[in-house]
Design an enzyme around this catalytic site. Sequence first.
Site, PDB file in Angstrom:
ATOM      1  CG  ASN A 179      -0.235   0.032   2.523  1.00  0.00           C
ATOM      2  OD1 ASN A 179       0.573  -0.848   2.797  1.00  0.00           O
ATOM      3  ND2 ASN A 179      -0.495   1.036   3.341  1.00  0.00           N
ATOM      4  CB  CYS A 222      -2.875   3.294   8.623  1.00  0.00           C
ATOM      5  SG  CYS A 222      -4.177   3.082   7.429  1.00  0.00           S
TER       6      CYS A 222
HETATM    7  N1  PMP Z   1      -5.108  -2.809   4.496  1.00  0.00           N
HETATM    8  C1  PMP Z   1      -4.576  -1.926   3.659  1.00  0.00           C
HETATM    9  C2  PMP Z   1      -3.641  -2.401   2.587  1.00  0.00           C
HETATM   10  C3  PMP Z   1      -4.883  -0.564   3.767  1.00  0.00           C
HETATM   11  O1  PMP Z   1      -4.336   0.327   2.919  1.00  0.00           O
HETATM   12  C4  PMP Z   1      -5.763  -0.145   4.791  1.00  0.00           C
HETATM   13  C5  PMP Z   1      -6.088   1.328   4.959  1.00  0.00           C
HETATM   14  N2  PMP Z   1      -6.844   1.822   3.909  1.00  0.00           N
HETATM   15  C6  PMP Z   1      -6.296  -1.118   5.650  1.00  0.00           C
HETATM   16  C7  PMP Z   1      -5.948  -2.426   5.488  1.00  0.00           C
HETATM   17  C8  PMP Z   1      -7.220  -0.734   6.788  1.00  0.00           C
HETATM   18  O2  PMP Z   1      -8.385  -0.193   6.275  1.00  0.00           O
HETATM   19  P1  PMP Z   1      -9.480   0.479   7.250  1.00  0.00           P
HETATM   20  O3  PMP Z   1      -8.751   1.555   7.968  1.00  0.00           O
HETATM   21  O4  PMP Z   1     -10.497   0.982   6.284  1.00  0.00           O
HETATM   22  O5  PMP Z   1     -10.001  -0.568   8.128  1.00  0.00           O
END
Ligand code: PMP
Length: 397
Positions: free
Chosen positions: A151, A325
């Site tokens: 990501n 994140c």
């Molecule tokens: N996995 C990946 C690869 C992410 O990029 C993200 C954040 N968009 C997440 C998990 C967690 O997603 P969320 O914060 O929507 O639960």
Amino acid sequence: MSVYLDYQAAKPVDDRVIEEMLPYFNKKFANPSSLHGDGDIATETLEKARKKVADFINAPKSSDILFTSGATESNNLALIGSALRNKRKGDHIIISEIEHISILNLGKYLERQGFKVSRVPVDQYGIINLDKLERFITDKTILISISTASNEVGSLQPIEEISKIATEKKILFHTDAVASEAVIPIDVQKVPIDLITFSSNDIYGPRGIGALYLKEGVRVNPILIGGGQERGMRSGSENIPGIVGFAKAAEIMKKEIHSESARLKILRDKLINGVLNSIPKSHLNGHPEKRLPNNAHFRFDYIEGESLILSLRDQGVGGATGSACSSKTLEASHTLIAMGLLHEEAHGSLLFTLGRFTKESDIDKAIDVLPDVIKRLRILSPLTPPDLLKKYNEVNN
Ligand code: PMP
């Protein structure tokens, strides 16, 4: 923000999705568990939506899809749920060094619960080493969890090969497909995977809703205990407006993914070439070809990522230093460190992610403002070497 190039952090909800969702907030609001007629209609709506989400990844049966509150929960259910379900068979789990923070932290959590977790290293491009993955496997390995793509740096992982290894050794294989689901089609009938995390917002649906695909016969222990919804594996009243929106987003994405992805790749390449050709001492992080069609991750010598983002913000361009994140921790990205970069190199990074509403003029603006922003920061930086400063000054005079 006039130019938004941070699609990996959040995507706008498509207008077509919003329109589809609206009646489910105040008109068709019944609970599928209710026994009256409106409850039956809600059940029908839920199952139609599940079919559309299943079709998005070519899952043979709608019941292969469990709805969750998002990717974090799907990852929790996949890892904790399969670890608990299979703990009699073994206690060993394999992830990679560059997983999303939710998987990395789940690894630490499972270690605290007594499981053993191995982390597969990556090469300089952020692609996992398959030989090392195979060498980690023992007769106690119950699960391999490797994301389809980073990501952060966008490197595509060898998912087909991992799937073959896992199938041969009869180990469950989970992949977090969140980073790639809007640009690379998932087809579980072509590449067998046991568990897949994917989410709604990442395909222009609403937030707060996601899914975990479970191949037929694969089961996980629930982590949310309650009324037994979602085949007993994920309790809680279903988020019908969210699910309807997710299904509409999946239906649109399935139709548009090929053309959208091809368009984004052209814009991404224009951005990468424009930046690398106009800025000295600039580098592309991640693999030049095996990368997400919407990801451009740069590194600029003598620059610190946070000041770069703030300067770009002043120019009306929104990018990121890495994963949203973990952006508030100000720590160097674990992905870049795993790829062998030094801390100071990892801190000079800039991530641009493109999406459905990115226009060519957005790319042109980014290419236009970035060289000057970098130049100004380098002139102020004590790290910039004299020969580069001299070059900048010569251009000024
Ligand atoms: N996995 C990946 C690869 C992410 O990029 C993200 C954040 N968009 C997440 C998990 C967690 O997603 P969320 O914060 O929507 O639960």
